[in-house]
Design a protein around this motif. Structure first.
Motif, PDB file in Angstrom:
ATOM      1  N   ARG A 153     -26.139  -4.736   8.111  1.00  0.00           N
ATOM      2  CA  ARG A 153     -27.766  -5.364   8.808  1.00  0.00           C
ATOM      3  C   ARG A 153     -28.183  -4.232  10.127  1.00  0.00           C
ATOM      4  O   ARG A 153     -27.982  -4.063  10.398  1.00  0.00           O
ATOM      5  CB  ARG A 153     -28.506  -5.778   9.116  1.00  0.00           C
ATOM      6  N   PHE A 257     -39.876  -1.527   6.072  1.00  0.00           N
ATOM      7  CA  PHE A 257     -38.890  -3.183   5.876  1.00  0.00           C
ATOM      8  C   PHE A 257     -38.440  -3.210   4.671  1.00  0.00           C
ATOM      9  O   PHE A 257     -37.432  -3.146   4.467  1.00  0.00           O
ATOM     10  CB  PHE A 257     -39.323  -3.870   7.056  1.00  0.00           C
ATOM     11  N   LEU A 258     -38.853  -2.972   3.424  1.00  0.00           N
ATOM     12  CA  LEU A 258     -38.519  -3.074   1.999  1.00  0.00           C
ATOM     13  C   LEU A 258     -37.853  -1.725   2.023  1.00  0.00           C
ATOM     14  O   LEU A 258     -36.880  -1.564   1.003  1.00  0.00           O
ATOM     15  CB  LEU A 258     -39.290  -3.367   1.060  1.00  0.00           C
ATOM     16  N   ASP A 261     -34.688  -1.739   3.531  1.00  0.00           N
ATOM     17  CA  ASP A 261     -33.062  -2.833   3.054  1.00  0.00           C
ATOM     18  C   ASP A 261     -32.627  -2.357   2.082  1.00  0.00           C
ATOM     19  O   ASP A 261     -31.630  -2.346   1.477  1.00  0.00           O
ATOM     20  CB  ASP A 261     -33.590  -3.965   3.107  1.00  0.00           C
ATOM     21  N   THR A 347     -34.248  -9.758   2.929  1.00  0.00           N
ATOM     22  CA  THR A 347     -35.288  -9.256   3.683  1.00  0.00           C
ATOM     23  C   THR A 347     -36.160 -10.227   4.408  1.00  0.00           C
ATOM     24  O   THR A 347     -36.641  -9.379   5.775  1.00  0.00           O
ATOM     25  CB  THR A 347     -35.945  -8.265   2.865  1.00  0.00           C
ATOM     26  N   TRP A 351     -37.055  -9.918   8.618  1.00  0.00           N
ATOM     27  CA  TRP A 351     -38.204  -9.921   9.149  1.00  0.00           C
ATOM     28  C   TRP A 351     -39.900  -9.928   8.837  1.00  0.00           C
ATOM     29  O   TRP A 351     -41.355 -10.251   9.166  1.00  0.00           O
ATOM     30  CB  TRP A 351     -38.360  -8.300   7.954  1.00  0.00           C
ATOM     31  N   TYR A 370     -39.906  -5.443  -5.319  1.00  0.00           N
ATOM     32  CA  TYR A 370     -38.155  -4.505  -5.802  1.00  0.00           C
ATOM     33  C   TYR A 370     -37.831  -4.780  -6.976  1.00  0.00           C
ATOM     34  O   TYR A 370     -36.961  -3.177  -7.720  1.00  0.00           O
ATOM     35  CB  TYR A 370     -36.950  -5.571  -5.193  1.00  0.00           C
TER      36      TYR A 370
END
Length: 411
Positions: A153, A257-258, A261, A347, A351, A370
């Motif tokens: 990660r 953050f999205l 990932d 995710t 976060w 997503y």
């Protein structure tokens, strides 16, 4: 703050100067694809002028903890290290330098739920560190944040010691960067300027005008001109400045953050997904879901920086811009075997779920974004106008955030 030495290498030579009773050794860590890059010759000349003898270590541009720890063992006996490459190479050296300190190494590598690690502001690891970026956008050469992959990660490592002692912004170093890659870097800077602006309800009399002016200037630059690299880097450095964010919501750039990932799951650079994810998040803000940001602030930012009418749809405008720049497409073949729900759970765990990065967002909220990006048939329902979340900074900043992550480590 890191000093930027545009082309002249003066600050770098000061940092590189040999000190009394010090070895003249210098390690140059370079992206293995750049071992014949012209900028390396210029670097060697600058280091020779500073009295340094150099060793060159080509490495793949992957910032993994295993690679960082191996490099840390080398740096433990090196007075100066220079990183030549994109953000991944610079981050790798930043992490390795920190890991020469046993306490910092333990903090970076310890198992934890949170995807972010705070290092003490007083930490001063050796050796001295110069960055020569060959890409624009990440701002790794002037940022106090580096990323590293731990246990599969991506982990944010935050602290002043992540910032290089000097950065050389030389157009020669970025001249060969492909246009779409550079455009993606510009978009990343733009969204880094936008994020805290959108995440704050009340605004700030100092940072708001600076963010607006910087974003407007950024969009006005011609990335085809090699000299633009210096101006792009200056704006990128400003976007990372802690002075600019003193009163802004922490971790306001939720797009990151999205993006990080999803990019890791697909095995592509972050900028490959940035132009698709950001419009999907902006659409949710415009629909009134304040967990992502403030709709009025979004309209203000877009109209004042892109020159559009405040009545225009910012999400559509950003999507159009990303398409024009060639940074909005994700190959469908990459996503066909991706477990979106499992990725969204991961995710959220790293976060969200009470952590300040994504706060009250839940896996289903993240999975909807997503799916918007990966499945053209999917369009998440607009958020109810009453959807609200607290956008204010967590309590009193870093200390309270640290306590939150410590409580959540074993959840």
């Amino acid at each position: 703050m890191t000093s930027l030495a545009p082309g002249l290498w003066l600050d770098a030579r000061v940092v590189a100067s040999v000190r009394p009773n010090e070895s003249t050794d210098c390690l140059v860590v370079v992206d293995e694809a750049l071992t014949d890059a012209p900028v390396l010759h210029r670097l060697e000349d600058a280091l020779f002028a500073a009295g340094r003898s150099t060793r060159t270590l080509p490495l793949p541009p992957r910032a993994t903890i295993e690679q960082a720890l191996l490099l840390a063992d080398v740096l433990a006996s090196t007075p100066l290290v220079v990183a030549v490459g994109g953000g991944s190479v610079i981050d790798l050296v930043a992490i390795a330098r920190a890991a020469t300190n046993d306490d910092l190494r333990r903090r970076i590598t310890s198992p934890q739920r949170s995807g972010a690690v705070m290092l003490p502001a007083s930490a001063t690891p050796a050796p001295r560190f110069i960055a020569v970026p060959t890409t624009v956008g990440t701002g790794a050469e002037s940022s106090g944040i580096a990323t590293v992959v731990v246990d599969g990660r991506r982990r944010l490592v935050i602290g002043p010691c992540m910032r290089p002692d000097a950065a050389v912004i030389d157009p020669l170093a970025t001249a060969s960067e492909p246009a779409p890659v550079r455009r993606g870097g510009i978009l990343e800077i733009y969204l880094r300027l936008a994020g805290p602006y959108l995440a704050s309800r009340d605004g700030d009399a100092v940072s708001d005008p600076l963010r607006i002016a910087s974003a407007r200037a950024l969009l006005a630059l011609d990335p085809a001109r090699p000299e633009s690299a210096i101006d792009i880097a200056r704006i990128s450095a400003l976007s990372h400045s802690p002075l600019l964010a003193l009163r802004d919501a922490p971790f306001g750039v939720r797009t990151w953050f999205l993006c990080t990932d999803l990019a890791q799951a697909l095995g592509v650079p972050k900028t490959t997904v940035l132009g698709a994810i950001a419009p999907a998040i902006w659409a949710r803000i415009a629909d009134g879901d304040e967990r992502w940001g403030n709709a009025q602030r979004l309209r203000e930012f877009w109209s004042r920086t892109a020159g559009s009418s405040e009545g225009d749809d910012p999400a559509d405008g950003l999507r159009t811009l990303a398409v024009q720049w060639g940074v909005a497409s994700i190959p469908a073949s990459l996503a066909k075997d991706l477990d979106i729900d499992a990725l969204a759970e991961s995710t959220a765990r790293a976060w969200g779920w009470g952590l300040p990065m994504l706060r009250s967002l839940r896996p289903r909220d993240i999975a909807d974004v997503y799916r918007d990006v990966l499945d053209p048939r999917h369009r998440a329902h607009p958020a109810a106008a009453g959807a609200r979340a607290d956008l204010r900074p967590v309590a009193h900043g870093v200390d309270s955030w640290t306590r939150t992550t410590e409580r959540g480590e074993d959840e």
